[in-house]
Scaffold this motif. Sequence first.
Motif, PDB file in Angstrom:
ATOM      1  N   ASP A  17       0.646  -1.237   0.031  1.00  0.00           N
ATOM      2  CA  ASP A  17      -0.250   0.188  -0.267  1.00  0.00           C
ATOM      3  C   ASP A  17       1.138   1.020   0.018  1.00  0.00           C
ATOM      4  OD1 ASP A  17      -2.761  -1.229   0.356  1.00  0.00           O
ATOM      5  OD2 ASP A  17      -2.031  -1.831   2.813  1.00  0.00           O
ATOM      6  N   TYR A  18       0.760   2.344  -1.166  1.00  0.00           N
ATOM      7  CA  TYR A  18       1.115   3.523  -1.324  1.00  0.00           C
ATOM      8  C   TYR A  18       0.901   4.519  -0.253  1.00  0.00           C
ATOM      9  CZ  TYR A  18       4.771   0.616  -3.600  1.00  0.00           C
ATOM     10  OH  TYR A  18       5.103  -0.707  -3.685  1.00  0.00           O
ATOM     11  N   VAL A  19       1.141   5.161   0.629  1.00  0.00           N
ATOM     12  CA  VAL A  19      -0.239   6.416   1.050  1.00  0.00           C
ATOM     13  C   VAL A  19       0.994   7.721   0.428  1.00  0.00           C
ATOM     14  CG1 VAL A  19      -0.238   7.919   2.713  1.00  0.00           C
ATOM     15  CG2 VAL A  19      -0.721   5.533   2.976  1.00  0.00           C
ATOM     16  N   LEU A  20       0.242   8.901  -0.574  1.00  0.00           N
ATOM     17  CA  LEU A  20       0.628   9.864  -1.092  1.00  0.00           C
ATOM     18  C   LEU A  20       0.827  11.153  -0.668  1.00  0.00           C
ATOM     19  CD1 LEU A  20       0.349   9.047  -5.203  1.00  0.00           C
ATOM     20  CD2 LEU A  20       1.798   8.222  -4.149  1.00  0.00           C
ATOM     21  N   TYR A  21       1.581  11.969   0.055  1.00  0.00           N
ATOM     22  CA  TYR A  21       0.612  13.355   0.231  1.00  0.00           C
ATOM     23  C   TYR A  21       1.813  14.497  -0.158  1.00  0.00           C
ATOM     24  CZ  TYR A  21       4.899  12.488   3.320  1.00  0.00           C
ATOM     25  OH  TYR A  21       6.574  12.500   3.702  1.00  0.00           O
ATOM     26  N   GLN A  22       1.050  15.577   0.204  1.00  0.00           N
ATOM     27  CA  GLN A  22       1.208  16.465  -0.438  1.00  0.00           C
ATOM     28  C   GLN A  22       2.483  17.238   0.201  1.00  0.00           C
ATOM     29  OE1 GLN A  22       1.848  19.718  -2.266  1.00  0.00           O
ATOM     30  NE2 GLN A  22      -0.871  20.045  -2.223  1.00  0.00           N
ATOM     31  N   GLN A  23       3.471  17.279  -0.619  1.00  0.00           N
ATOM     32  CA  GLN A  23       4.959  17.846  -0.215  1.00  0.00           C
ATOM     33  C   GLN A  23       4.949  18.894   0.064  1.00  0.00           C
ATOM     34  OE1 GLN A  23       8.557  17.380  -2.251  1.00  0.00           O
ATOM     35  NE2 GLN A  23       9.859  17.338  -0.794  1.00  0.00           N
ATOM     36  N   ASN A  24       4.349  20.004  -0.158  1.00  0.00           N
ATOM     37  CA  ASN A  24       4.193  21.662   0.230  1.00  0.00           C
ATOM     38  C   ASN A  24       3.020  21.772   1.143  1.00  0.00           C
ATOM     39  OD1 ASN A  24       6.063  21.967  -1.673  1.00  0.00           O
ATOM     40  ND2 ASN A  24       5.210  22.019  -3.361  1.00  0.00           N
ATOM     41  N   THR A  25       2.467  22.004   2.380  1.00  0.00           N
ATOM     42  CA  THR A  25       1.448  22.130   3.243  1.00  0.00           C
ATOM     43  C   THR A  25       2.477  21.727   4.969  1.00  0.00           C
ATOM     44  OG1 THR A  25      -0.776  21.730   3.784  1.00  0.00           O
ATOM     45  CG2 THR A  25       0.894  19.705   3.437  1.00  0.00           C
ATOM     46  N   THR A  26       2.249  22.134   5.720  1.00  0.00           N
ATOM     47  CA  THR A  26       2.332  21.877   7.280  1.00  0.00           C
ATOM     48  C   THR A  26       2.346  20.442   7.291  1.00  0.00           C
ATOM     49  OG1 THR A  26       0.612  22.146   7.962  1.00  0.00           O
ATOM     50  CG2 THR A  26       1.724  24.060   7.450  1.00  0.00           C
ATOM     51  N   LYS A  27       3.842  20.214   8.341  1.00  0.00           N
ATOM     52  CA  LYS A  27       3.758  19.319   8.729  1.00  0.00           C
ATOM     53  C   LYS A  27       2.015  18.344   9.376  1.00  0.00           C
ATOM     54  CE  LYS A  27       6.096  15.666  10.303  1.00  0.00           C
ATOM     55  NZ  LYS A  27       5.665  14.241   9.909  1.00  0.00           N
ATOM     56  N   PRO A  28       1.890  19.124  10.575  1.00  0.00           N
ATOM     57  CA  PRO A  28       0.595  18.343  10.928  1.00  0.00           C
ATOM     58  C   PRO A  28      -0.476  18.131   9.639  1.00  0.00           C
ATOM     59  CG  PRO A  28       1.549  20.658  12.300  1.00  0.00           C
ATOM     60  CD  PRO A  28       2.087  20.661  11.102  1.00  0.00           C
ATOM     61  N   HIS A  29      -0.784  18.641   9.040  1.00  0.00           N
ATOM     62  CA  HIS A  29      -1.479  19.048   7.489  1.00  0.00           C
ATOM     63  C   HIS A  29      -0.888  17.490   7.071  1.00  0.00           C
ATOM     64  CE1 HIS A  29      -3.960  20.095   3.560  1.00  0.00           C
ATOM     65  NE2 HIS A  29      -4.482  19.072   4.462  1.00  0.00           N
ATOM     66  N   GLN A  30       0.134  17.508   6.951  1.00  0.00           N
ATOM     67  CA  GLN A  30       1.189  16.365   6.327  1.00  0.00           C
ATOM     68  C   GLN A  30       0.653  14.709   6.935  1.00  0.00           C
ATOM     69  OE1 GLN A  30       5.167  16.586   6.045  1.00  0.00           O
ATOM     70  NE2 GLN A  30       4.969  17.749   4.142  1.00  0.00           N
ATOM     71  N   ASP A  31       0.836  15.143   7.968  1.00  0.00           N
ATOM     72  CA  ASP A  31       0.295  13.775   9.018  1.00  0.00           C
ATOM     73  C   ASP A  31      -1.394  13.965   9.398  1.00  0.00           C
ATOM     74  OD1 ASP A  31       2.959  14.259   9.919  1.00  0.00           O
ATOM     75  OD2 ASP A  31       2.191  15.384  12.273  1.00  0.00           O
ATOM     76  N   HIS A  32      -2.388  14.041   8.915  1.00  0.00           N
ATOM     77  CA  HIS A  32      -3.494  14.288   8.763  1.00  0.00           C
ATOM     78  C   HIS A  32      -4.188  13.804   7.183  1.00  0.00           C
ATOM     79  CE1 HIS A  32      -7.597  15.204   9.912  1.00  0.00           C
ATOM     80  NE2 HIS A  32      -7.736  14.909   8.824  1.00  0.00           N
ATOM     81  N   ILE A  33      -2.918  14.302   7.138  1.00  0.00           N
ATOM     82  CA  ILE A  33      -3.316  13.546   5.281  1.00  0.00           C
ATOM     83  C   ILE A  33      -2.681  12.151   5.396  1.00  0.00           C
ATOM     84  CG2 ILE A  33      -2.827  13.469   3.040  1.00  0.00           C
ATOM     85  CD1 ILE A  33      -1.695  16.077   3.067  1.00  0.00           C
ATOM     86  N   ILE A  34      -1.861  11.606   6.111  1.00  0.00           N
ATOM     87  CA  ILE A  34      -1.445  10.698   5.940  1.00  0.00           C
ATOM     88  C   ILE A  34      -2.897   9.627   6.562  1.00  0.00           C
ATOM     89  CG2 ILE A  34       0.805   8.607   6.791  1.00  0.00           C
ATOM     90  CD1 ILE A  34       2.432  11.294   5.926  1.00  0.00           C
ATOM     91  N   LEU A  35      -2.730  10.084   8.135  1.00  0.00           N
ATOM     92  CA  LEU A  35      -3.768   9.225   8.654  1.00  0.00           C
ATOM     93  C   LEU A  35      -5.070   9.722   7.851  1.00  0.00           C
ATOM     94  CD1 LEU A  35      -2.645  11.040  11.819  1.00  0.00           C
ATOM     95  CD2 LEU A  35      -2.564   8.568  11.131  1.00  0.00           C
ATOM     96  N   HIS A  36      -5.482  10.213   7.180  1.00  0.00           N
ATOM     97  CA  HIS A  36      -7.095  10.163   6.145  1.00  0.00           C
ATOM     98  C   HIS A  36      -6.783   8.850   5.294  1.00  0.00           C
ATOM     99  CE1 HIS A  36     -10.395  11.563   4.017  1.00  0.00           C
ATOM    100  NE2 HIS A  36      -9.631  10.981   2.990  1.00  0.00           N
TER     101      HIS A  36
END
Length: 127
Positions: A17-36
């Motif tokens: 399973d691969y989770v891709l996430y936005q690089q150009n945002t804050t670390k807390p937002h990245q964490d939320h994206i990944i957990l979503h």
Amino acid sequence: MPVPGPYGAWIATGTADYVLYQQNTTKPHQDHIILHEVGHILAGHRNDEDHPDEALWQQEMPDISPRTIRRALRRTSYEAVEEREAELIATIVLGWASVLDHVAPHAASEPSLRRIQAALGDRRGWL
């Protein structure tokens, strides 16, 4: 400045399973994206509806099956039950993580106490 488009995507293959996430945002937002996206995995979401951008993605990533691309592209709004479930999972995990950051015992500075902590297990809560 955030890049337009989806903030995250989950791509499931036969081996990973691969989770891709936005690089150009804050670390807390990245964490939320990944957990979503992890929320989709935990909830067992599998929906392979057609998506208008499927042909473009198939051209760009020919090694990934059309079914996998459809699954990743189907999630574009929070109107879908699956999106709300994944968002709830991400919110709950982040909430518990912030609580545990405040209540979890810190590692002892004394070596003998660290050995005792290791023997008893580093309990971070029941989550």
